[in-house]
Enzyme design. Sequence first.
Site, PDB file in Angstrom:
ATOM      1  N   HIS A  79      22.244  48.418  41.072  1.00 25.56           N
ATOM      2  CA  HIS A  79      22.212  47.094  41.703  1.00 25.56           C
ATOM      3  C   HIS A  79      23.476  46.841  42.501  1.00 25.56           C
ATOM      4  O   HIS A  79      23.822  45.696  42.797  1.00 25.56           O
ATOM      5  CB  HIS A  79      22.027  46.029  40.618  1.00 25.56           C
ATOM      6  CG  HIS A  79      20.832  46.298  39.750  1.00 25.56           C
ATOM      7  ND1 HIS A  79      19.557  45.877  40.080  1.00 25.56           N
ATOM      8  CD2 HIS A  79      20.709  47.009  38.603  1.00 25.56           C
ATOM      9  CE1 HIS A  79      18.702  46.292  39.147  1.00 25.56           C
ATOM     10  NE2 HIS A  79      19.381  46.973  38.230  1.00 25.56           N
ATOM     11  N   LYS A 136      56.712  55.186  45.436  1.00 27.95           N
ATOM     12  CA  LYS A 136      57.612  54.592  44.441  1.00 27.95           C
ATOM     13  C   LYS A 136      58.984  54.352  45.057  1.00 27.95           C
ATOM     14  O   LYS A 136      59.600  53.303  44.867  1.00 27.95           O
ATOM     15  CB  LYS A 136      57.754  55.524  43.233  1.00 27.95           C
ATOM     16  CG  LYS A 136      56.486  55.681  42.400  1.00 27.95           C
ATOM     17  CD  LYS A 136      56.712  56.672  41.259  1.00 27.95           C
ATOM     18  CE  LYS A 136      55.438  56.914  40.454  1.00 27.95           C
ATOM     19  NZ  LYS A 136      55.637  57.919  39.377  1.00 27.95           N
TER      20      LYS A 136
END
Length: 554
Positions: free
Chosen positions: A390, A518
Amino acid sequence: MAYYQNPLDATTLPAWQALSEHRDAMQNFTLRQAFAEDSQRFSEFSMTSSSLFLDYSKNLISRETRTLLVNLARECGLEQAIRALFDGELVNSSEGRPALHTALRRPVSERLAVNGVNVMPEVHRVLNQMTELVGRIHSGMWRGYSEKPITDIVNIGIGGSFLGPQLVSEALLPFAQKGVSCHYLANIDGSEFHELVGKLRAETTLFIVSSKTFGTLETLKNAQAARAWYLAQGGSEESLHRHFIAVSSNREAAQAFGIRAENIFPMWDWVGGRYSLWSAIGLPIALAIGMSNFKELLSGAYSMDQHFQSAPFERNMPVILGMLGVWYGNFWGAQSHAILPYDHYLRNITKHLQQLDMESNGKSVRHDGSAVGTDTGPVIWGGVGCNGQHAYHQLLHQGTQLIPADFIVPVVSYNPVADHHQWLYANCLSQSQALMLGKTRSEAEAELRAKGLLEDEVQRLAPHKVIPGNRPSNTLVLERVSPRRLGALVAMYEHKVFVQSVIWGINAFDQWGVELGKEMGKNVYQRMTSWDPEPAEDASTQGLIDYFRGRHRG
Ligand code: F6P
């Protein structure tokens, strides 16, 4: 020389050339016809290992395809590579390390030397250390600062220090030990922290700071926030050790944070984060399901390890699934692979396999530093069925991309409700069937005529109802999720990823690509929180920083 010292370029091998020619010959292959012509197809292309049943008959393959794929695996030196992996050779070539997650589930009697030292006694000592802790928590002997037993465990960790433990502890809820609840704190989003601690009492909570490096920003910030919360809730410094333990290879940093030495569970640099749930990183699992079930998990993985090392490639589950991924990725242009568990308890498996696969094989440089000559790791995505039907199955059925799918389904439910499980199982099978059979234009027209539509309506709607079909999938069936079966399933995917890394000549065990973001994050943070005369390297980042500073001015 070992495969990781002198990686072959698979595209230059005779087997690759043969597969390329075979791909052309398969241009008009249809699964409808393949099943119609071969009554033995299902039995020919299915197998069992470690109590997992694999049906791979709905793949765009013939017996010849399988032979050619196995030939490629052999010509790429996969046999030697598997030996090298299990023997602790330096298969993580860029970091000069072994990758010995398989040692974590090996019997202590099976000696394994790393740098000349048999590591098995230490591996099993840590298992005993885990057993002792789990026993003290479950028995109520471990008390918090107000002398109450621990009721809630919070694992503070991210990536491999989170996803594997979360997958397993929540997949094995039917085995959960009464009285202990497991929670996961991973992201550096205060809302996650806020929503979690609102459910907890500091006096009955044990935090496990899980970080191989003990240097991961999100984990350290969350650990500091947890400590501040603990103190604000009435916890004392002198009782901190009753509420904070650590799993790390960085003992110094863990002790500097305030974790007592005896409460630090070691990790080794020869176990990668995404392969570490079998280590003390799996403490939340053991606390959730008990140590005997954790050892069952290890046994299931060990069983798959034995299969992977010994089964002929034609009957080797990780090799078959790995080579199918090479077939679709390198000869059919597939860019992604869907993982579709039809099992509420396995709902988190896709997230774990995303890191396992994409952080291992999301590479474009081979062991020797040369650029790869092929596509490598696919995008791994998916989610629990029937929900996906769905949401995104429309694209699987009528989109323009070839997306191979793994369906995973238990044959028995832990929680029978009316005929729910029958419908769940039926939907799993029918989705793979629809992907395979599709619906032709004439079938669509006949269907519309049978509904009584006028011919002009039939011609208008029919193109929209055509389902191309001939789309491949695997179906993995297990009795129902158990520690042993889950261990085998996860180990199977670990080895599938390894197989593909060998074919592509890449290192599955490093992750240099995560460092740049990072580093840049620190620079952006500095610019957001303090004045920096130098503008950011680009106007977009600077503009977005200005937006943040404007909102948070004063
Ligand atoms: O994403 C990079 C990474 O190093 C992963 O490989 C690892 O699982 C995660 O961060 C957490 O690392 P650590 O366990 O060292 O905190």
